[in-house]
Scaffold this active site. Structure first.
Site, short mmCIF file in Angstrom:
data_model
loop_
_atom_site.label_atom_id
_atom_site.label_comp_id
_atom_site.label_asym_id
_atom_site.label_seq_id
_atom_site.Cartn_x
_atom_site.Cartn_y
_atom_site.Cartn_z
N GLU A 40 0.39 5.12 0.56
CA GLU A 40 -0.42 6.19 1.18
C GLU A 40 -0.16 7.78 0.66
O GLU A 40 1.03 7.76 -0.11
CB GLU A 40 -0.55 6.32 2.60
CG GLU A 40 -1.01 4.97 3.15
CD GLU A 40 -1.14 4.88 4.55
OE1 GLU A 40 -0.68 5.80 5.41
OE2 GLU A 40 -1.80 4.00 5.13
N GLU A 59 -3.19 -4.58 -2.90
CA GLU A 59 -3.91 -5.48 -3.85
C GLU A 59 -4.19 -4.81 -5.23
O GLU A 59 -3.71 -5.32 -6.10
CB GLU A 59 -5.28 -6.07 -3.34
CG GLU A 59 -5.39 -6.55 -2.24
CD GLU A 59 -5.63 -5.55 -0.84
OE1 GLU A 59 -4.86 -4.48 -0.96
OE2 GLU A 59 -6.61 -5.94 -0.04
N CYS A 103 -11.13 -3.33 -3.41
CA CYS A 103 -10.14 -4.49 -4.07
C CYS A 103 -10.70 -5.72 -4.03
O CYS A 103 -10.37 -6.19 -5.04
CB CYS A 103 -9.18 -4.55 -2.71
SG CYS A 103 -7.77 -3.08 -2.75
N CYS A 132 -10.49 -4.63 1.48
CA CYS A 132 -11.52 -3.60 1.42
C CYS A 132 -12.27 -4.13 0.30
O CYS A 132 -11.94 -4.78 -0.86
CB CYS A 132 -10.88 -2.30 1.22
SG CYS A 132 -10.39 -1.93 -0.26
N CYS A 181 -4.20 0.71 -2.44
CA CYS A 181 -3.96 -0.37 -1.57
C CYS A 181 -3.04 -1.56 -2.12
O CYS A 181 -2.72 -1.15 -3.41
CB CYS A 181 -5.42 -1.24 -1.43
SG CYS A 181 -6.77 -0.38 -0.41
N ASN A 203 0.87 -1.06 -0.10
CA ASN A 203 0.00 0.02 -0.12
C ASN A 203 0.93 1.10 -0.03
O ASN A 203 1.91 1.32 0.78
CB ASN A 203 -0.99 0.02 0.95
CG ASN A 203 -0.35 -0.31 2.60
OD1 ASN A 203 0.49 -0.93 2.51
ND2 ASN A 203 -1.18 0.22 3.37
N1 THU Z 1 -5.33 -1.21 2.98
C1 THU Z 1 -4.88 -1.95 1.94
O1 THU Z 1 -3.93 -1.88 1.35
N2 THU Z 1 -5.57 -3.03 1.31
C2 THU Z 1 -6.75 -3.26 1.91
O2 THU Z 1 -7.77 -4.25 1.54
C3 THU Z 1 -7.27 -2.56 3.27
C4 THU Z 1 -6.67 -1.32 3.34
C5 THU Z 1 -4.61 0.07 3.39
C6 THU Z 1 -4.87 1.45 2.99
C7 THU Z 1 -4.16 2.22 3.91
O3 THU Z 1 -2.94 2.46 3.49
C8 THU Z 1 -4.23 1.39 5.19
O4 THU Z 1 -4.33 -0.07 4.63
C9 THU Z 1 -5.13 1.58 6.09
O5 THU Z 1 -6.45 1.71 5.74
#
Ligand code: THU
Length: 136
Positions: free
Chosen positions: A49, A60, A94, A91, A58, A47
């Site tokens: 940010e 995935e 994804c 999430c 994310c 991920n």
């Molecule tokens: N996140 C993911 O990378 N994948 C998911 O399926 C759930 C959330 C990340 C996004 C963000 O950087 C952190 O987790 C918190 O939400």
């Protein structure tokens, strides 16, 4: 299932090994994904940010974008892991993006860097009654 427990654990290790690459200065919530495509090639994502929080991508979706760039047509296996106590739950966004490149044979492995536990799912299990390319 065409993957053995040992193969799955090896892929989980690969996913856990890239967690420290996650760019997560805001949430500190590291996520890593390792994707095996229909040819057996491996693609990875973490991920990323952003100071403008909504622009976060994310793990995935980063793995899938990289895989598509490298010619992936279908996800055979995707391992998703996090620095969580229990296997991570992906999430909704994804799940939909995974669905785009999946079929009934696709397996989704949910794992964590803090436990040996993992679970294995089909797309229909994590995203029932879903919308996909064949509906257009
Ligand atoms: N996140 C993911 O990378 N994948 C998911 O399926 C759930 C959330 C990340 C996004 C963000 O950087 C952190 O987790 C918190 O939400």
């Amino acid at each position: 299932m065409k993957y053995t427990d040992q193969e799955i654990r090896d892929y989980i290790k690969k996913a856990n090994d890239i967690l420290n690459k996650a760019y997560v200065p805001y949430s500190k919530f590291q996520v890593g994904a390792v994707l095996i495509d229909e040819k057996g090639n491996i693609h990875k994502g973490i991920n990323v940010e952003n100071a403008s929080f909504g622009l976060t991508i994310c793990a995935e979706r980063n793995a899938i974008s990289t895989a598509v760039t490298e010619g992936m047509k279908k996800i055979s296996l995707i391992v998703i892991t996090g620095n969580t106590e229990e296997p991570i739950s992906p999430c909704g966004m994804c799940r939909q993006v995974i669905r785009e490149f999946s079929d009934d044979e696709t397996r989704i492995v949910l794992a964590s860097s803090k436990t040996d536990k993992y679970t294995v799912w089909t797309v229909d299990e994590i995203l029932p009654y879903s919308f996909g390319p064949e509906h257009l």
